[in-house]
Design a protein around this motif. Structure first.
Motif, PDB file in Angstrom:
ATOM      1  N   GLY A 149       0.827  -1.211   0.000  1.00 18.60           N
ATOM      2  CA  GLY A 149       0.000   0.000   0.000  1.00 18.60           C
ATOM      3  C   GLY A 149       0.857   1.254   0.000  1.00 18.60           C
ATOM      4  O   GLY A 149       0.664   2.169  -0.806  1.00 18.60           O
ATOM      5  N   ILE A 150       1.855   1.260   0.871  1.00 20.41           N
ATOM      6  CA  ILE A 150       2.738   2.434   0.949  1.00 20.41           C
ATOM      7  C   ILE A 150       3.512   2.597  -0.365  1.00 20.41           C
ATOM      8  O   ILE A 150       3.593   3.697  -0.923  1.00 20.41           O
ATOM      9  CB  ILE A 150       3.724   2.283   2.128  1.00 20.41           C
ATOM     10  CG1 ILE A 150       2.957   2.365   3.444  1.00 20.41           C
ATOM     11  CG2 ILE A 150       4.808   3.353   2.071  1.00 20.41           C
ATOM     12  CD1 ILE A 150       3.804   2.094   4.661  1.00 20.41           C
ATOM     13  N   LEU A 151       4.027   1.481  -0.881  1.00 17.22           N
ATOM     14  CA  LEU A 151       4.791   1.576  -2.128  1.00 17.22           C
ATOM     15  C   LEU A 151       3.922   2.089  -3.275  1.00 17.22           C
ATOM     16  O   LEU A 151       4.391   2.828  -4.136  1.00 17.22           O
ATOM     17  CB  LEU A 151       5.382   0.206  -2.497  1.00 17.22           C
ATOM     18  CG  LEU A 151       6.539  -0.284  -1.637  1.00 17.22           C
ATOM     19  CD1 LEU A 151       7.097  -1.579  -2.200  1.00 17.22           C
ATOM     20  CD2 LEU A 151       7.653   0.756  -1.573  1.00 17.22           C
ATOM     21  N   ALA A 152       2.645   1.724  -3.256  1.00 23.15           N
ATOM     22  CA  ALA A 152       1.778   2.085  -4.383  1.00 23.15           C
ATOM     23  C   ALA A 152       1.512   3.584  -4.441  1.00 23.15           C
ATOM     24  O   ALA A 152       1.279   4.129  -5.518  1.00 23.15           O
ATOM     25  CB  ALA A 152       0.457   1.318  -4.287  1.00 23.15           C
ATOM     26  N   ILE A 153       1.538   4.244  -3.285  1.00 19.95           N
ATOM     27  CA  ILE A 153       1.203   5.676  -3.327  1.00 19.95           C
ATOM     28  C   ILE A 153       2.441   6.559  -3.428  1.00 19.95           C
ATOM     29  O   ILE A 153       2.323   7.779  -3.478  1.00 19.95           O
ATOM     30  CB  ILE A 153       0.353   6.098  -2.102  1.00 19.95           C
ATOM     31  CG1 ILE A 153       1.071   5.699  -0.814  1.00 19.95           C
ATOM     32  CG2 ILE A 153      -1.030   5.488  -2.177  1.00 19.95           C
ATOM     33  CD1 ILE A 153       0.428   6.304   0.409  1.00 19.95           C
ATOM     34  N   ILE A 154       3.615   5.956  -3.499  1.00 22.27           N
ATOM     35  CA  ILE A 154       4.833   6.766  -3.624  1.00 22.27           C
ATOM     36  C   ILE A 154       4.776   7.748  -4.806  1.00 22.27           C
ATOM     37  O   ILE A 154       5.089   8.926  -4.647  1.00 22.27           O
ATOM     38  CB  ILE A 154       6.086   5.865  -3.710  1.00 22.27           C
ATOM     39  CG1 ILE A 154       6.437   5.341  -2.321  1.00 22.27           C
ATOM     40  CG2 ILE A 154       7.275   6.614  -4.297  1.00 22.27           C
ATOM     41  CD1 ILE A 154       7.670   4.486  -2.279  1.00 22.27           C
ATOM     42  N   PRO A 155       4.349   7.303  -6.002  1.00 22.91           N
ATOM     43  CA  PRO A 155       4.380   8.225  -7.151  1.00 22.91           C
ATOM     44  C   PRO A 155       3.503   9.455  -6.939  1.00 22.91           C
ATOM     45  O   PRO A 155       3.737  10.493  -7.548  1.00 22.91           O
ATOM     46  CB  PRO A 155       3.835   7.385  -8.305  1.00 22.91           C
ATOM     47  CG  PRO A 155       3.993   5.987  -7.872  1.00 22.91           C
ATOM     48  CD  PRO A 155       3.883   5.984  -6.394  1.00 22.91           C
ATOM     49  N   LEU A 156       2.471   9.333  -6.090  1.00 23.85           N
ATOM     50  CA  LEU A 156       1.581  10.467  -5.890  1.00 23.85           C
ATOM     51  C   LEU A 156       2.295  11.613  -5.181  1.00 23.85           C
ATOM     52  O   LEU A 156       1.962  12.773  -5.360  1.00 23.85           O
ATOM     53  CB  LEU A 156       0.357  10.031  -5.073  1.00 23.85           C
ATOM     54  CG  LEU A 156      -0.443   8.875  -5.699  1.00 23.85           C
ATOM     55  CD1 LEU A 156      -1.618   8.510  -4.820  1.00 23.85           C
ATOM     56  CD2 LEU A 156      -0.913   9.244  -7.102  1.00 23.85           C
ATOM     57  N   SER A 157       3.301  11.264  -4.372  1.00 22.58           N
ATOM     58  CA  SER A 157       3.957  12.302  -3.582  1.00 22.58           C
ATOM     59  C   SER A 157       5.157  12.894  -4.318  1.00 22.58           C
ATOM     60  O   SER A 157       5.692  13.911  -3.927  1.00 22.58           O
ATOM     61  CB  SER A 157       4.399  11.726  -2.241  1.00 22.58           C
ATOM     62  OG  SER A 157       5.352  10.710  -2.470  1.00 22.58           O
ATOM     63  N   MET A 158       5.618  12.239  -5.371  1.00 21.65           N
ATOM     64  CA  MET A 158       6.741  12.818  -6.109  1.00 21.65           C
ATOM     65  C   MET A 158       6.504  12.690  -7.610  1.00 21.65           C
ATOM     66  O   MET A 158       5.876  11.733  -8.057  1.00 21.65           O
ATOM     67  CB  MET A 158       8.058  12.159  -5.705  1.00 21.65           C
ATOM     68  CG  MET A 158       8.157  10.694  -6.010  1.00 21.65           C
ATOM     69  SD  MET A 158       9.832  10.103  -5.789  1.00 21.65           S
ATOM     70  CE  MET A 158       9.936   9.850  -4.053  1.00 21.65           C
ATOM     71  N   ASP A 159       6.990  13.647  -8.331  1.00 20.32           N
ATOM     72  CA  ASP A 159       6.767  13.616  -9.774  1.00 20.32           C
ATOM     73  C   ASP A 159       8.103  13.701 -10.482  1.00 20.32           C
ATOM     74  O   ASP A 159       8.440  14.708 -11.085  1.00 20.32           O
ATOM     75  CB  ASP A 159       5.840  14.769 -10.182  1.00 20.32           C
ATOM     76  CG  ASP A 159       5.373  14.569 -11.603  1.00 20.32           C
ATOM     77  OD1 ASP A 159       5.338  13.405 -12.045  1.00 20.32           O
ATOM     78  OD2 ASP A 159       5.062  15.570 -12.265  1.00 20.32           O
ATOM     79  N   ASP A 160       8.880  12.642 -10.346  1.00 16.57           N
ATOM     80  CA  ASP A 160      10.205  12.635 -10.950  1.00 16.57           C
ATOM     81  C   ASP A 160      10.341  11.369 -11.795  1.00 16.57           C
ATOM     82  O   ASP A 160      10.510  10.284 -11.257  1.00 16.57           O
ATOM     83  CB  ASP A 160      11.266  12.676  -9.847  1.00 16.57           C
ATOM     84  CG  ASP A 160      12.671  12.668 -10.428  1.00 16.57           C
ATOM     85  OD1 ASP A 160      12.789  12.732 -11.665  1.00 16.57           O
ATOM     86  OD2 ASP A 160      13.625  12.591  -9.643  1.00 16.57           O
ATOM     87  N   PRO A 161      10.237  11.508 -13.125  1.00 18.61           N
ATOM     88  CA  PRO A 161      10.230  10.307 -13.983  1.00 18.61           C
ATOM     89  C   PRO A 161      11.471   9.447 -13.807  1.00 18.61           C
ATOM     90  O   PRO A 161      11.377   8.221 -13.849  1.00 18.61           O
ATOM     91  CB  PRO A 161      10.187  10.891 -15.396  1.00 18.61           C
ATOM     92  CG  PRO A 161       9.766  12.290 -15.254  1.00 18.61           C
ATOM     93  CD  PRO A 161      10.116  12.739 -13.893  1.00 18.61           C
ATOM     94  N   PHE A 162      12.616  10.068 -13.583  1.00 19.13           N
ATOM     95  CA  PHE A 162      13.841   9.278 -13.466  1.00 19.13           C
ATOM     96  C   PHE A 162      13.842   8.443 -12.185  1.00 19.13           C
ATOM     97  O   PHE A 162      14.257   7.295 -12.175  1.00 19.13           O
ATOM     98  CB  PHE A 162      15.063  10.190 -13.529  1.00 19.13           C
ATOM     99  CG  PHE A 162      15.324  10.679 -14.922  1.00 19.13           C
ATOM    100  CD1 PHE A 162      16.060   9.906 -15.804  1.00 19.13           C
ATOM    101  CD2 PHE A 162      14.807  11.881 -15.354  1.00 19.13           C
ATOM    102  CE1 PHE A 162      16.280  10.338 -17.099  1.00 19.13           C
ATOM    103  CE2 PHE A 162      15.019  12.313 -16.650  1.00 19.13           C
ATOM    104  CZ  PHE A 162      15.746  11.548 -17.524  1.00 19.13           C
ATOM    105  N   THR A 163      13.346   9.045 -11.095  1.00 22.79           N
ATOM    106  CA  THR A 163      13.256   8.283  -9.852  1.00 22.79           C
ATOM    107  C   THR A 163      12.285   7.120 -10.021  1.00 22.79           C
ATOM    108  O   THR A 163      12.535   6.012  -9.551  1.00 22.79           O
ATOM    109  CB  THR A 163      12.776   9.201  -8.726  1.00 22.79           C
ATOM    110  OG1 THR A 163      13.489  10.417  -8.823  1.00 22.79           O
ATOM    111  CG2 THR A 163      13.017   8.573  -7.378  1.00 22.79           C
TER     112      THR A 163
END
Lengths: 300, 368
Positions: B22-36
């Motif tokens: 669950g935590i891993l799934a929402i990571i992209p919502l908090s950051m917007d860095d395509p390379f990361t």
């Protein structure tokens, strides 16, 4: 390479040449595998760091020559003792505690190999190093259509000499009798007053020393670099395992493998030859996992 | 009332998985860095590989150093599929590396990859089939222990050489780099996007939960019994070879899926995917995290790789010395890895359950 010239047709003279290259290759694999044979045969340890012991042998020869100026031929026996001593320490500190977990020795020695490669890279740098060999050995022997560097002939005979020496130690000395006793039955040997821990330590040191001497010898043949061990270790393993962990088994296997590889490579090319060889070995082990000769020892 | 280790509570374990993913799934919502995001999806693939090692070695007792075979085969299959998506059947039917290798017509083995679905089926099916055949070869002959390790290693070396050598078909050392991103069902999976992260994580999540569920079935119990004592399992009437072959093939399937996702992320496949070093590194991840815990193995893979990229290329040599040393220490003193450490610590936490069912005999606890 294009697809059309994949298959080389048979011709006598190049074929004989290929057979001789096969012998030379077999002697290299044999000498790389000899120490591993002792270690695997005696204690059933799969020593993944063996290639790195070879590398250490090469580097110790290089250091002795480059910084102290010791002639190359003298570096060979010295490398035996340096790497042998190092192997003894590894056995004391790590392997000794893992004898009842054979798979874990494989992994722990892989860790050792990782540390060794990177330490050497850190200390001596990653660039290849060269060593000076006596002039007589750096020329090529010419016999009509056969051209062989003297170095390869030297390695061929030294490898046979090392096999003879190993057999003599195993069968003619007290130490060798003890090693073979522990090989066959550790508990029984212990009850006859043989200190099996000491025997294991010395056998491991002896195996590592053989790797050291082979490394020093390879340094005359090729360049020295931190990753060089990986180029020998897989073939060395296959020789040992196919040979059943016995010295004569390794001798026979190295000969057969070297020739087969050389012949396959002659008809196709090096990489495809290696592919066929590896697949053949996997199939062979499927039917004879105990190796080419049935070993006399108990398998652990 | 019975005192047990919280670590062995099945419900707690499932809860940990749900929270973790669950935590891993929402990571992209908090950051917007395509390379990361690209970087993180790579960790997902490494985690899948550690999962496959954990399944086959930690739970099945089969030390396979050849997981890279399935990974590499699938990666090449996926590379071919993506390459053919880019090629045009009429104007430009042959990949450029083949033209430089003097191939005038598309090789027959490349033909099926015109069709994306068929390509995907082949990319997964061929490695799994190979693992089944290889498994039959080994386990029918009751080969075990270090011999399996050596045989898988030799087979891996053979395929590495093959990929290297068949230059007209595999582009040899240079590898295949499909110029465009993978398109599935009309959706382009951009390797630098949130989507790729969710694809990677989604595959990892499904594989992990499926493996976890599988290990809680009768099959999982038998497999672990075989790991602990194959001879005894055989005397009890179980067909040991059958279970080992299935387990080996399943681990191959996981590694193959990892290879598939890997090429989606990197748009590149070369013989390095079949490298011996890489395959043994997977074993290190699983061992450090804890081979007898799926979660531990996944965590180990993610943690080690995150640490490795944090350290950076400059100190790569030092990093590998540390990694090697940690690995030696883990093997010597803590064969169960980090997860074993947690198990030990949790043993001190007083935790009671009602009755005897529900908190007993989990996959993680079945070892010794």
């Amino acid at each position: 390479m294009s697809v059309h010239d994949f298959w080389t047709p048979f011709a006598l003279e190049p074929f004989i040449n290929a057979l001789i290259i096969g012998l030379s290759l077999a002697s290299i694999w044999l000498v790389a595998a000899l120490g591993l044979t002792i270690i695997y045969g005696t204690m059933g340890v799969i020593n993944m760091a063996h290639g790195e012991f070879i590398m250490l042998g090469a580097y110790s020869a290089w250091v002795m020559q480059f910084f102290i100026g010791i002639p190359w031929l003298l570096c060979l026996p010295l490398s035996f003792f340096i790497v042998g001593g190092f192997g003894w320490l590894v056995e004391r500190g790590l392997i000794r505690h893992l004898y009842d977990r054979p798979l874990d020795t494989l992994l722990a020695t892989w860790g050792v190999s990782l540390v060794l490669v990177q330490s050497v890279r850190l200390i001596f740098g990653g660039e290849p190093q060269y060593i000076d060999v006596p002039d007589e050995l750096s020329t090529v022997m010419n016999l009509g259509f056969i051209h062989i560097p003297w170095m390869r002939i030297f390695i061929f005979f030294v490898s046979l000499g090392l096999v003879a020496m190993t057999l003599a130690i195993l069968f003619k000395t007290n130490m060798g009798i003890q090693i073979r006793a522990v090989m066959q039955n550790k508990e029984m040997a212990a009850s006859f007053g043989i200190n099996s821990k000491r025997v294991y330590g010395l056998a491991f040191a002896f195996g590592a020393g053989l790797a050291g001497i082979s490394g020093a010898m390879f340094s005359g043949l090729k360049t020295i670099f931190p990753d060089m061990g990986l180029g020998y270790v897989v073939e060395a393993f296959l020789v040992v395992v196919t040979g059943g962990g016995e010295v004569l088994g390794s001798l026979a296997t190295a000969g057969i493998m070297g020739e087969l590889f050389s012949v396959f490579s002659y008809f196709t090319n090096d990489t495809f030859g290696r592919f066929v060889l590896f697949v053949l070995i996997v199939i062979f082990l499927r039917f004879r996992p105990q190796g080419i000769f049935t070993p006399s020892m108990a398998r652990r | 009332m019975r005192r047990v280790n919280l670590y062995h509570d099945k419900r707690a374990q499932w809860a940990v998985y749900v929270v973790f993913f669950g935590i891993l799934a929402i990571i992209p919502l908090s950051m917007d860095d395509p390379f990361t995001m690209n970087q993180y999806s790579r960790y997902g693939v490494f985690a899948m590989l550690a999962l496959s090692v954990s399944l086959v070695w930690g739970f099945g007792g089969i030390l396979s150093l050849g997981q890279g075979i399935a990974f590499g085969m699938a990666a090449y299959g996926m590379g071919a599929t993506m390459q053919m998506q880019y090629q045009d059947p009429v104007n430009d039917p042959i990949p450029s590396f083949m033209l430089t290798n003097e191939l005038e017509v598309l090789p027959t083995i490349w033909e099926p990859f015109w069709h994306t679905h068929l390509g995907l089926i082949l990319a997964i099916g061929i490695p799994v089939l190979f693992f089944v055949i290889f498994g039959i070869l080994m386990f029918q002959a009751r080969i075990a222990g270090a011999f399996v390790a050596i045989m898988t290693l030799a087979m891996l070396g053979a395929w590495y050489n093959m990929a290297y050598d068949m230059q007209p078909y595999t582009a040899g050392f240079n590898g295949i780099s499909p110029p465009s991103a993978f398109v599935a069902f009309g959706v382009e999976v951009d390797p630098y996007s949130n989507l790729i992260y969710w694809v990677s994580l989604g595959v990892l999540c499904v594989l992990t939960l499926a493996t976890k569920a599988l290990l809680q079935t009768k099959f999982g119990t038998i497999v672990q019994a075989i790991r602990d004592d194959p001879e005894r399992a055989r005397f009890l009437g179980y067909n040991v070879a059958y279970y080992q072959i299935v387990l080996f093939a399943l681990a191959g399937l996981i590694a193959a899926l990892a290879g598939l996702v890997w090429v989606m992320i990197t748009q590149f496949v070369s013989p390095t995917s079949l490298d011996i070093f890489f395959s043994i590194t997977m074993v290190i991840w699983a061992a450090v995290g804890g081979r007898m815990s799926l979660f531990g193995a996944i965590f180990g893979a993610m943690f080690i790789n995150a640490a490795q990229s944090y350290v950076g290329d400059e100190f790569q040599a030092t990093w590998f010395i540390i990694l090697g040393a940690v690995f030696i220490i883990v093997v010597r003193f803590a064969p169960k890895g980090l997860a074993g450490l947690f198990e030990y610590v949790f043993g001190f936490i007083p935790y009671r359950v009602r009755g005897t069912s529900g908190a007993r005999g989990d996959a993680h606890s079945a070892s010794e």
